[in-house]
Motif scaffolding. Structure first.
Motif, PDB file in Angstrom:
ATOM      1  N   UNK A  29       0.831  -1.202   0.000  1.00  0.00           N
ATOM      2  CA  UNK A  29       0.000   0.000   0.000  1.00  0.00           C
ATOM      3  C   UNK A  29       0.867   1.255   0.000  1.00  0.00           C
ATOM      4  N   UNK A  30       1.966   1.205   0.746  1.00  0.00           N
ATOM      5  CA  UNK A  30       2.876   2.363   0.776  1.00  0.00           C
ATOM      6  C   UNK A  30       3.491   2.589  -0.605  1.00  0.00           C
ATOM      7  N   UNK A  42      -5.311  10.969  -7.107  1.00  0.00           N
ATOM      8  CA  UNK A  42      -5.747  11.468  -5.803  1.00  0.00           C
ATOM      9  C   UNK A  42      -6.798  10.571  -5.150  1.00  0.00           C
ATOM     10  N   UNK A  43      -7.757  10.060  -5.932  1.00  0.00           N
ATOM     11  CA  UNK A  43      -8.823   9.219  -5.378  1.00  0.00           C
ATOM     12  C   UNK A  43      -8.254   7.955  -4.754  1.00  0.00           C
ATOM     13  N   UNK A  44      -7.244   7.338  -5.408  1.00  0.00           N
ATOM     14  CA  UNK A  44      -6.671   6.109  -4.877  1.00  0.00           C
ATOM     15  C   UNK A  44      -5.872   6.396  -3.600  1.00  0.00           C
ATOM     16  N   UNK A  45      -5.169   7.533  -3.557  1.00  0.00           N
ATOM     17  CA  UNK A  45      -4.427   7.905  -2.356  1.00  0.00           C
ATOM     18  C   UNK A  45      -5.372   8.064  -1.167  1.00  0.00           C
ATOM     19  N   UNK A  46      -6.468   8.783  -1.361  1.00  0.00           N
ATOM     20  CA  UNK A  46      -7.424   8.984  -0.274  1.00  0.00           C
ATOM     21  C   UNK A  46      -8.084   7.672   0.134  1.00  0.00           C
ATOM     22  N   UNK A  64       3.819  10.224   6.082  1.00  0.00           N
ATOM     23  CA  UNK A  64       3.256  10.304   4.731  1.00  0.00           C
ATOM     24  C   UNK A  64       1.855  10.918   4.741  1.00  0.00           C
ATOM     25  N   UNK A  65       1.098  10.665   5.785  1.00  0.00           N
ATOM     26  CA  UNK A  65      -0.298  11.116   5.812  1.00  0.00           C
ATOM     27  C   UNK A  65      -0.389  12.634   5.882  1.00  0.00           C
ATOM     28  N   UNK A  66       0.558  13.258   6.615  1.00  0.00           N
ATOM     29  CA  UNK A  66       0.471  14.717   6.795  1.00  0.00           C
ATOM     30  C   UNK A  66       0.617  15.467   5.481  1.00  0.00           C
ATOM     31  N   UNK A  67       1.209  14.849   4.474  1.00  0.00           N
ATOM     32  CA  UNK A  67       1.371  15.530   3.181  1.00  0.00           C
ATOM     33  C   UNK A  67       0.029  15.837   2.532  1.00  0.00           C
ATOM     34  N   UNK A  68      -0.995  15.079   2.891  1.00  0.00           N
ATOM     35  CA  UNK A  68      -2.303  15.262   2.253  1.00  0.00           C
ATOM     36  C   UNK A  68      -3.015  16.529   2.730  1.00  0.00           C
TER      37      UNK A  68
END
Length: 514
Positions: free
Chosen positions: A350-351, A361-365, A420-424
Motif C-alpha cells: 500500500x505504501x 488522488x482518489x486512490x491515495x485517499x 506520509x499522511x500529513x502531506x495530504x
C-alpha cells in the motif's frame, strides 16, 4: 318675537314626542321577546358557552339531568343534550333530551341505520319544538339516553362478540376462512405461466444469478457480453443473500480467473476493462458480508489484489483503483483479513502504491481511509471491551482478542505511514481535508509524537493554522447565510482540536528530550 318663540318651542316638543314614541316601541319589543326562552338542541359536538368563566368551572364537564340546570361559565356541554338560552335570567340552561314513547330497548341497536344530522336546520324554540325534533331523531325505536347507551363502546364490543360467536356456530373457522382467501389468489407458478405467454417472465434474484453464470460460461469469447454480465452482477450482489448464493454457485472462481489474467481454459488473457469490472463485483460481494469475506480469503484473493494495485502489474489506473476498492471491502471489519494483509506485506504494498507518481488522488485517499478505518475498528473494540468489563458477550470478547493479535495501528506507525499522511493536508478540497484530518485523529495515539516532532512538523502546524483560519471564514459566511452552524463549523472544530493535540504532543516531546 313672541310668534317666532312659540314656533321654535312647538318644534322642540314635536321632536321629543317622536323620540318618546320610538322608545316606547323598543320597550314593547323587548317585553315581547322576554316572554319566549330560546332553546337549541346540541346533537354532535361538545359546546362551551359563556366566555366569562371562573377558575372552578373552566375545563369541567356539565352533568345533565332530566331537569333544566344552569350551565356554569366555561363548562363543556356533552353532545346529545337539550340546550336553551333563558333571556329572562341571561343564563344558559341544559338538560337531557326528553324520552319518547317508543320502546327503549338497547338490544335493537344492531339494526340501527346510519344517523344523518341536518346541521343547517334552524334551532327550535320551546319544549313543543324540542319534542318534535326528538321524535324526528328517534332511530330504530331509540332516542336520547337510550340511543347513547346503545351506541356505547361496550355495546359495540358485545355486538362484535356476538357476530364472532354466530360465525363459530355456523362452522366458519379461521382455517376455512384462510383456505377461502387462498383460493381467491393464484400461485406463483400460475402467474409465471401466464406472464410467459405474453413474454414477460417473473424471476427471483437467485434465478437471475444462475442464468447470468450460465451465460458467462457460454460467452467466454464475447468481451462486450462479459462486461454487461459483470455489471449485472455488481447490481445484484450488493444484497447479502445474493452474494452468498453467488459464492455457493462457484462465482468466485470465475472472478478469480478474470482478475488473475486468464480464463479457466487458459486460452485468453484478460483485458483491463473486464478486470476492473470483476474487481468491482468482488468489492460488492465482500462489503459487510462476513461469509463471503471468509470465502474470498480462502480462495486467495488478497495476494492477487495486492499485486494488481502495484504500478508494475501492467494494469491501467482504473483497474488498480478498483483493486484498492476490493481490498478495502475485503479487510474492513474483518480481523482475519487484516492479519493476512500484514503477513503478506500488505502495508508495504500500500505504501508503494501511495508513493507512486502515477497514483491518482482518489486512490491515495482511499488507501489512507482504509488505514484509518482499520485503526479505528481496533480502538473501538478495545473501548467496548473496557466499558463492558466482564459482562461483554462472547462475540465481543473474541473480536477484541482478534484485534489485539493484529495490532494494525502499531504496524502502520512502524512502516512509516505517519509522516506520509500529513502531506495530504496540502489538498484544497474539503473531502480530502476531512479524510486526512480523520486519519490523523484516528492514528494520533501511535503517530502523535511523530506528527509533532518530525522534519515536517512545522509545515504541518502551519497547514493546520491555515485550515483553521479558512474554516473560520467559511463558518462565519455559513452562519450568516443559513442562520445556523453547519459543516464548516464542524470542520473548524475538528481541525482546531487536532492542532491543539499536536501542540500538546510537541510540548511533551520537548520535555521528554530535556
Amino acid at each position: 318675537m313672541l310668534i317666532l318663540f312659540s314656533s321654535a318651542a312647538s318644534s322642540r316638543h314635536l321632536v321629543v314626542a317622536k323620540q318618546a314614541v320610538i322608545l316606547l316601541l323598543a320597550l314593547a319589543t323587548i317585553v315581547c321577546l322576554l316572554q319566549v326562552p330560546v332553546s337549541v338542541h346540541c346533537k354532535r359536538h361538545s359546546v362551551a358557552i359563556d366566555t366569562k368563566s371562573t377558575p372552578e368551572s373552566v375545563g369541567s364537564d356539565f352533568v345533565a339531568t332530566e331537569d333544566w340546570q344552569v350551565v356554569q361559565p366555561g363548562q363543556r356541554i356533552p353532545p346529545g343534550l337539550h340546550v336553551r338560552m333563558n333571556i329572562q335570567t341571561g343564563h344558559t340552561e341544559a338538560r337531557l333530551m326528553p324520552p319518547s314513547n317508543a320502546n327503549d330497548n338497547p338490544a335493537s341497536a344492531s339494526n340501527l341505520p346510519a344517523l344523518v344530522a341536518n346541521d343547517n336546520k334552524d334551532p327550535s324554540t320551546g319544549d313543543e319544538d324540542a319534542a318534535k325534533e326528538e321524535k324526528n331523531n328517534n332511530i330504530g325505536g331509540l332516542s336520547g339516553q337510550a340511543l347513547r347507551e346503545a351506541l356505547s363502546s361496550r355495546r359495540m364490543k358485545e355486538a362484535l362478540k356476538k357476530i364472532k360467536a354466530e360465525n363459530l356456530a355456523s362452522g366458519q373457522t379461521g382455517d376455512q376462512d384462510g383456505e377461502s382467501i387462498v383460493q381467491q389468489f393464484r400461485s406463483y407458478e400460475d402467474l409465471k405461466s401466464d406472464f410467459a405467454k405474453i413474454n414477460a417472465g417473473i424471476k427471483t434474484d437467485l434465478e437471475v444469478i444462475k442464468e447470468l453464470l450460465a451465460e458467462w460460461r457460454r460467452s467466454t469469447a464475447d468481451r462486450a457480453n462479459r462486461i454487461r454480465i459483470l455489471s449485472e452482477f455488481e447490481y445484484h450482489l450488493r444484497q447479502i443473500d445474493n452474494a452468498q448464493n453467488f459464492v455457493q454457485l462457484g462465482g468466485l472462481e470465475l472472478l478469480m480467473s478474470q482478475i488473475n489474467g486468464t480464463f479457466s481454459n487458459g486460452s485468453e488473457s484478460v483485458d483491463n476493462e473486464s478486470a476492473a469490472a470483476a474487481l468491482r463485483v468482488l468489492a460488492a460481494c465482500c462489503q459487510g458480508n462476513a461469509p463471503v469475506q471468509v470465502a474470498a480469503i480462502k480462495a486467495g484473493f488478497l495476494p492477487v489484489l495486492l499485486r494488481a494495485m502495484l504500478a508494475g502489474s501492467g494494469l491501467e489506473q482504473q483497474t488498480r483503483s478498483a483493486s484498492v476498492l476490493a481490498l478495502a471491502s475485503l479487510c474492513r471489519n474483518f480481523p482475519l483479513a487484516q492479519t493476512v494483509l500484514l503477513k503478506s506485506g500488505g502495508l508495504a504494498a500500500l505504501r508503494s502504491a501511495f508513493d507512486s507518481r502515477d497514483t491518482d488522488r482518489a486512490r491515495v485517499l482511499r488507501i489512507v481511509t482504509l488505514l484509518s478505518d482499520m485503526a479505528l475498528e481496533a480502538a473501538e473494540a478495545e473501548a467496548h471491551a473496557a466499558s463492558a468489563g466482564g459482562a461483554s458477550s462472547a462475540a465481543a470478547s473474541e473480536r477484541h482478542r482478534q484485534y489485539q493479535q493484529v495490532s494494525v495501528a502499531k504496524a502502520i506507525a512502524e512502516t512509516g505511514w505517519c509522516s506520509s499522511i500529513t502531506r495530504l493536508l496540502n489538498f484544497q478540497d474539503h473531502d480530502a481535508v476531512e479524510k486526512t484530518v480523520t486519519a490523523m485523529s484516528n492514528l494520533f495515539d501511535v503517530c502523535g509524537r511523530e506528527f509533532a516532532s518530525n522534519d515536517g512538523a512545522q509545515s504541518t502546524i502551519a497547514a493546520l493554522d491555515e485550515l483553521v483560519g479558512r474554516y473560520e471564514r467559511l463558518a462565519k459566511e455559513e452562519l450568516e447565510e443559513e442562520g445556523a452552524a453547519g459543516y464548516f463549523e464542524q470542520m473548524r472544530q475538528r481541525v482546531g482540536l487536532l492542532k491543539q493535540r499536536l501542540a500538546e504532543a510537541g510540548g511533551a516531546s520537548v520535555r521528554s528530550e530535556l
